[in-house]
Design a protein around this motif. Structure first.
Motif, PDB file in Angstrom:
ATOM      1  N   ASN A  49       0.837  -1.208   0.000  1.00 45.27           N
ATOM      2  CA  ASN A  49       0.000   0.000   0.000  1.00 45.27           C
ATOM      3  C   ASN A  49       0.866   1.250   0.000  1.00 45.27           C
ATOM      4  O   ASN A  49       1.831   1.349   0.749  1.00 45.27           O
ATOM      5  CB  ASN A  49      -0.919  -0.015   1.217  1.00 45.27           C
ATOM      6  CG  ASN A  49      -1.976  -1.108   1.094  1.00 45.27           C
ATOM      7  OD1 ASN A  49      -2.505  -1.348   0.009  1.00 45.27           O
ATOM      8  ND2 ASN A  49      -2.261  -1.790   2.179  1.00 45.27           N
ATOM      9  N   ILE A  50       0.482   2.187  -0.877  1.00 45.05           N
ATOM     10  CA  ILE A  50       1.181   3.473  -0.949  1.00 45.05           C
ATOM     11  C   ILE A  50       0.107   4.546  -0.904  1.00 45.05           C
ATOM     12  O   ILE A  50      -0.554   4.818  -1.920  1.00 45.05           O
ATOM     13  CB  ILE A  50       2.011   3.600  -2.255  1.00 45.05           C
ATOM     14  CG1 ILE A  50       2.966   2.411  -2.397  1.00 45.05           C
ATOM     15  CG2 ILE A  50       2.776   4.912  -2.273  1.00 45.05           C
ATOM     16  CD1 ILE A  50       3.570   2.277  -3.785  1.00 45.05           C
ATOM     17  N   GLY A  51      -0.102   5.170   0.251  1.00 44.03           N
ATOM     18  CA  GLY A  51      -1.166   6.175   0.386  1.00 44.03           C
ATOM     19  C   GLY A  51      -2.508   5.557   0.062  1.00 44.03           C
ATOM     20  O   GLY A  51      -2.872   4.508   0.603  1.00 44.03           O
ATOM     21  N   ASN A  52      -3.249   6.195  -0.870  1.00 44.13           N
ATOM     22  CA  ASN A  52      -4.557   5.680  -1.257  1.00 44.13           C
ATOM     23  C   ASN A  52      -4.461   4.597  -2.337  1.00 44.13           C
ATOM     24  O   ASN A  52      -5.471   4.020  -2.713  1.00 44.13           O
ATOM     25  CB  ASN A  52      -5.445   6.818  -1.796  1.00 44.13           C
ATOM     26  CG  ASN A  52      -5.734   7.824  -0.715  1.00 44.13           C
ATOM     27  OD1 ASN A  52      -5.823   7.473   0.463  1.00 44.13           O
ATOM     28  ND2 ASN A  52      -5.860   9.093  -1.109  1.00 44.13           N
ATOM     29  N   SER A  53      -3.285   4.407  -2.841  1.00 44.64           N
ATOM     30  CA  SER A  53      -3.106   3.450  -3.924  1.00 44.64           C
ATOM     31  C   SER A  53      -2.236   2.270  -3.457  1.00 44.64           C
ATOM     32  O   SER A  53      -1.999   2.114  -2.257  1.00 44.64           O
ATOM     33  CB  SER A  53      -2.462   4.157  -5.117  1.00 44.64           C
ATOM     34  OG  SER A  53      -2.401   3.294  -6.218  1.00 44.64           O
ATOM     35  N   TYR A  54      -1.781   1.491  -4.392  1.00 51.08           N
ATOM     36  CA  TYR A  54      -0.884   0.385  -4.039  1.00 51.08           C
ATOM     37  C   TYR A  54      -0.013   0.008  -5.227  1.00 51.08           C
ATOM     38  O   TYR A  54      -0.305   0.351  -6.373  1.00 51.08           O
ATOM     39  CB  TYR A  54      -1.698  -0.830  -3.569  1.00 51.08           C
ATOM     40  CG  TYR A  54      -2.552  -1.477  -4.643  1.00 51.08           C
ATOM     41  CD1 TYR A  54      -3.863  -1.071  -4.856  1.00 51.08           C
ATOM     42  CD2 TYR A  54      -2.041  -2.497  -5.448  1.00 51.08           C
ATOM     43  CE1 TYR A  54      -4.645  -1.658  -5.835  1.00 51.08           C
ATOM     44  CE2 TYR A  54      -2.822  -3.099  -6.417  1.00 51.08           C
ATOM     45  CZ  TYR A  54      -4.124  -2.675  -6.613  1.00 51.08           C
ATOM     46  OH  TYR A  54      -4.898  -3.243  -7.585  1.00 51.08           O
ATOM     47  N   SER A  55       1.056  -0.690  -4.901  1.00 51.02           N
ATOM     48  CA  SER A  55       1.908  -1.252  -5.945  1.00 51.02           C
ATOM     49  C   SER A  55       2.032  -2.763  -5.663  1.00 51.02           C
ATOM     50  O   SER A  55       1.536  -3.231  -4.637  1.00 51.02           O
ATOM     51  CB  SER A  55       3.279  -0.579  -5.916  1.00 51.02           C
ATOM     52  OG  SER A  55       4.055  -1.049  -6.998  1.00 51.02           O
TER      53      SER A  55
END
Lengths: 148, 201
Positions: B156-162
């Protein structure tokens, strides 16, 4: 008396000089181009009992033109993820390197989730040969179970 | 005279032995071509799958028998590893010239939430219109990854993800055997070299 004591002092100094000279100028050689790591039979059973069995170090050092093939062997009776590869029982994975560089592989066996293979250039100069031999000694002390 | 004939016979034996060992060495080299990728010894059958494809409908690995398959795992929002790998594969395919038709790149998503078949088609077309993207249900894709030993972990990266994922490419020969795995970072010429060896077997 003093002169004799001084003469004795020269022995370790000269031995050191000869040793360093040999390490710098003697041609480098290894028995095989392959650096071999094997999962022995029974590893899966040992892990199942909670035993912490680590076979691959998180960092592997190879030398171009000298020992530049990573050979992983699964000798266990079940499939095993070994470094970057999933190996069937009895299967090998032979990975050659042709460029000196640092290679990262995903590897769940390590806490970092990564395994690094450092491929160093062939030690052509006396200084490089000295460094190569010193690194092998240090690695053999840090990872005594790892083949050098 | 007796000595001469003995010497001649011995010479013939030696010549035969040299020819036999040379032929043996050639045969061994022919059996085990020196690939630049990491080689599985002995090779096992590549685990099969059938997944929704960017070309429409389902595509099974078995549909590409008689071609060399280059199988990768990644996702369309991958910032670096996937674009680099796909660009290398596209370049390799161009360099293969007339043999390019005998090679198929398959790219299986590790991010089925975002990678629909349509999205993968649009993405892969930018590299090479012949590349086929494969998606599917998360459980279905997890099984395929497990069979190939591929790792994929959502971050998870902030509101998004990788998605952190394995970056190697699997080389499957024309008989459907999983022969080798090319690590990330190798050149188009390395792929050309290995694909040609597999095609010429």
């Amino acid at each position: 008396m003093k002169r004799r004591a001084r003469a004795w002092l020269w022995i370790p100094v000269m031995t050191g000089v000869v040793g360093v000279g040999w390490a710098a100028f003697a041609p480098v050689r290894v028995d095989t181009r392959e650096k071999v790591f094997a999962i022995p039979e029974g590893t899966w059973a040992r892990r199942r009992t909670g035993e912490d069995v680590e076979i691959l170090p998180s960092q592997i050092r190879l030398t171009l033109g000298l020992q530049d093939v990573l050979l992983l062997k699964n000798r266990d009776t079940v499939p095993q993820t070994f470094g970057p590869a999933l190996l069937m029982p009895g299967q090998n994975f032979r990975l050659p390197f042709e460029v000196a560089s640092e290679y990262q592989f995903a590897c769940t066996a390590h806490a970092s989730g990564q395994m690094t293979v450092i491929v160093e250039p062939f030690p052509a100069s006396p200084l490089a040969r000295l460094g190569w031999r010193a690194t092998r000694v240090i690695d053999s002390l840090r990872y005594p179970d790892t083949p050098t | 005279m007796a000595y001469d004939s003995f010497s001649g016979a011995r010479m013939r034996h030696w010549l035969l032995a040299i020819v036999a060992s040379f032929t043996g060495m050639l045969a061994m080299a022919a059996e085990r071509p020196a690939l630049k990728a990491g080689v599985f010894e002995p090779p096992a059958a590549a685990p099969g799958f059938s997944l929704p494809a960017s070309t429409g409908g389902q595509q099974a690995l078995a549909n590409y028998r008689e071609k060399v398959v280059l199988l990768g795992f990644g996702f369309t929002m991958c910032p670096e590893v996937c674009p680099t790998t796909l660009a290398v594969l596209a370049q390799a395919r161009k360099r293969l010239g007339t043999q390019a038709d005998q090679v198929q790149v398959l790219y299986v998503t590790v991010d089925p939430e975002r990678d629909s078949a349509e999205r993968m088609r649009a993405y892969l077309r930018g590299f090479d219109p012949t590349f086929v993207g494969l998606t599917g249900a998360p459980d279905e894709l997890a099984i395929v990854r497990a069979q190939y030993g591929v790792e994929a972990e959502r971050k998870n990266i902030g509101n998004s993800y990788s998605v952190a994922h394995s970056s190697s490419i699997y080389l499957i020969d024309r008989k459907g055997m999983l022969r080798a795995m090319m690590p990330y970072g190798r050149t188009p010429d390395d792929y050309v070299h290995d694909v040609r060896l597999l095609l010429n077997e």
